[in-house]
Design a protein around this motif. Structure first.
Motif, short mmCIF file in Angstrom:
data_model
loop_
_atom_site.label_atom_id
_atom_site.label_comp_id
_atom_site.label_asym_id
_atom_site.label_seq_id
_atom_site.Cartn_x
_atom_site.Cartn_y
_atom_site.Cartn_z
N GLY A 187 0.85 -1.45 0.11
CA GLY A 187 -0.04 0.11 -0.01
C GLY A 187 0.44 1.72 -0.61
O GLY A 187 0.66 2.15 -1.03
N PRO A 191 0.89 3.39 -4.56
CA PRO A 191 0.61 4.25 -5.65
C PRO A 191 1.73 5.46 -5.60
O PRO A 191 1.68 6.50 -6.32
CB PRO A 191 -0.07 5.06 -3.93
CG PRO A 191 0.02 4.26 -2.75
CD PRO A 191 0.78 2.84 -3.59
N ALA A 202 -1.27 -4.27 -9.18
CA ALA A 202 -2.45 -5.01 -7.11
C ALA A 202 -3.32 -6.01 -7.76
O ALA A 202 -3.37 -6.81 -7.74
CB ALA A 202 -2.56 -3.44 -6.63
N ILE A 320 -4.66 1.08 -0.99
CA ILE A 320 -3.84 2.03 -2.35
C ILE A 320 -4.19 3.48 -1.71
O ILE A 320 -3.29 4.43 -1.80
CB ILE A 320 -4.02 1.32 -3.73
CG1 ILE A 320 -3.32 -0.29 -3.64
CG2 ILE A 320 -3.11 2.22 -4.51
CD1 ILE A 320 -3.24 -0.74 -4.66
N GLU A 324 -2.50 5.80 -0.20
CA GLU A 324 -1.00 7.60 -0.69
C GLU A 324 -0.94 8.18 0.26
O GLU A 324 0.26 8.58 -0.09
CB GLU A 324 -1.96 8.06 -1.75
CG GLU A 324 -2.48 7.80 -3.43
CD GLU A 324 -3.88 8.29 -4.27
OE1 GLU A 324 -3.76 9.47 -3.70
OE2 GLU A 324 -3.45 7.32 -4.98
#
Length: 393
Positions: A187, A191, A202, A320, A324
């Motif tokens: 994660g 991104p 992903a 995800i 960010e």
């Protein structure tokens, strides 16, 4: 996703893709009768050479898959090197020529989960603590990701300062195919690859090879495999191993790696489509975008996504999007919650059954469609654990 169109040709391609994944996944498991405390003394080799630390993942017969024994050896050694003022660099590599590390002992975790063994908690928790150590390491960390690098192998490399790919590197985060999600800090780094490339990798589990691992931003350098031994010798011979100097040595070997053709990024023809079609707040929106696009490439993506766990895809996209703006530590805490809820639910066990145990390549997901994966179900995956079980970094 009941309305995804399917043809014999596309079904055959998907089956073959899942079969290839199962060949990789079947190595990433415990090989005896699931004695969860099993520890081989030489499953990882730790060496101090002059002022450098060298880690060799030493399970080539199972593609150097990561188990709890290895984690419990690597983590304290990294701490010891970090606390030793004379240590100037750490190198991590895999034994053999097939894999850096193909992932974690997925089957062992699910077998432990079935009987309530602590491995299903301890493995993820201690693995993520190791990922955090690598991501915050104060000493230059060089991962030689030669060969298959998936799942747990990504966690051992991608958060470090330097990642060196070769023409044999095969990178993927294929967890949605087994009812899991791209963990080990996925994660955090996915991104940050730019655009919607991370979302695409992903959800689809798309595999990157060779120079494309560098072009995607996963690796920092590319060195052809027949130069790795000399590269390692050069790194170990460095007297002043500061990050800048290490980078210069890696770039020198990269510039000499001209025997492997340098071609355009494999996804370059579709980057605009990826950024546009995979730009959605929900998986349903992404599926709608692909259906409306109607191109052959878009249809192939729909076929691929139709085989994945609907629950996994929904938690992966939220993972995800939320990550960010999160720190690595916050991402790992979130991912640990996700991992434990995967162990408590259905699809992780079913995905492992279909790809590893029965190998019928036909998982029966529950829920079976995106529409039936409710917002409440997704919220549950992200819900806090009891305080005593939370990951603390």
């Amino acid at each position: 996703m009941k309305n995804v169109e399917s043809t014999p040709d596309t079904d055959m391609l998907i089956r073959r893709s899942l079969q290839r994944l199962s060949v990789v996944f079947q190595h990433v498991k415990m090989t005896s009768s699931y004695n969860f405390s099993t520890s081989a003394p030489d499953d990882v080799i730790l060496e101090t050479i002059d002022t450098k630390g060298v880690i060799t993942l030493n399970r080539p017969k199972v593609l150097n898959s990561l188990n709890l024994s290895m984690i419990r050896k690597i983590h304290p050694q990294l701490t010891a090197w970090e606390n030793e003022p004379l240590t100037t660099m750490v190198i991590i590599k895999g034994a053999g020529d097939k894999a850096f590390c193909a992932g974690g002992d997925i089957r062992a975790v699910t077998e432990a989960g079935k009987v309530g063994d602590r491995l299903s908690q301890d493995f993820f928790k201690e693995e993520y603590m190791l990922n955090n150590k690598i991501g915050t390491y104060e000493i230059p960390y060089v991962a030689l990701i030669d060969g298959i690098t998936m799942g747990g192998g990504v966690g051992l490399s991608v958060h470090g300062m330097f990642r060196v790919a070769t023409e044999r590197t095969l990178f993927a985060m294929p967890e949605t195919a087994i009812g899991l999600f791209p963990d080990v800090g996925g994660g955090y780094f996915l991104p940050r690859l730019g655009g919607k490339l991370g979302v695409y990798l992903a959800l689809s589990g798309f595999r990157l090879k060779g120079r494309d691992v560098l072009k995607a931003g996963v690796a920092t350098h590319f060195v052809q495999s027949d130069k790795l031994a000399d590269l390692e010798k050069s790194l170990l011979a460095m007297e002043n191993a500061r990050a800048h100097d290490i980078g210069e040595v890696l770039y020198k070997y990269q510039s000499m790696s001209t025997d492997i053709p340098d071609t355009d990024f494999v996804l370059e023809p579709h980057i605009e489509e990826i950024d546009r079609l995979f730009n959605g707040d929900t998986v349903e929106e992404i599926v709608h975008n692909l259906k409306m696009e109607g191109s052959e490439w878009a249809k192939k993506q729909l076929d691929t996504l139709s085989k994945m766990s609907p629950t996994s895809m929904k938690i992966t996209l939220r993972q995800i999007l939320e990550a960010e703006t999160m720190t690595l530590q916050d991402v790992l805490v979130m991912e640990y919650r996700l991992s434990q809820h995967c162990v408590e639910d259905h699809d992780f066990y079913e995905g492992v059954r279909a790809l590893l145990v029965d190998k019928d390549q036909s998982p029966k997901w529950n829920p079976a469609t995106l529409e039936k994966v409710t917002p409440q179900k997704v919220d549950w995956y992200f819900s806090p654990l009891p305080e005593e079980r939370e990951l603390k970094l």
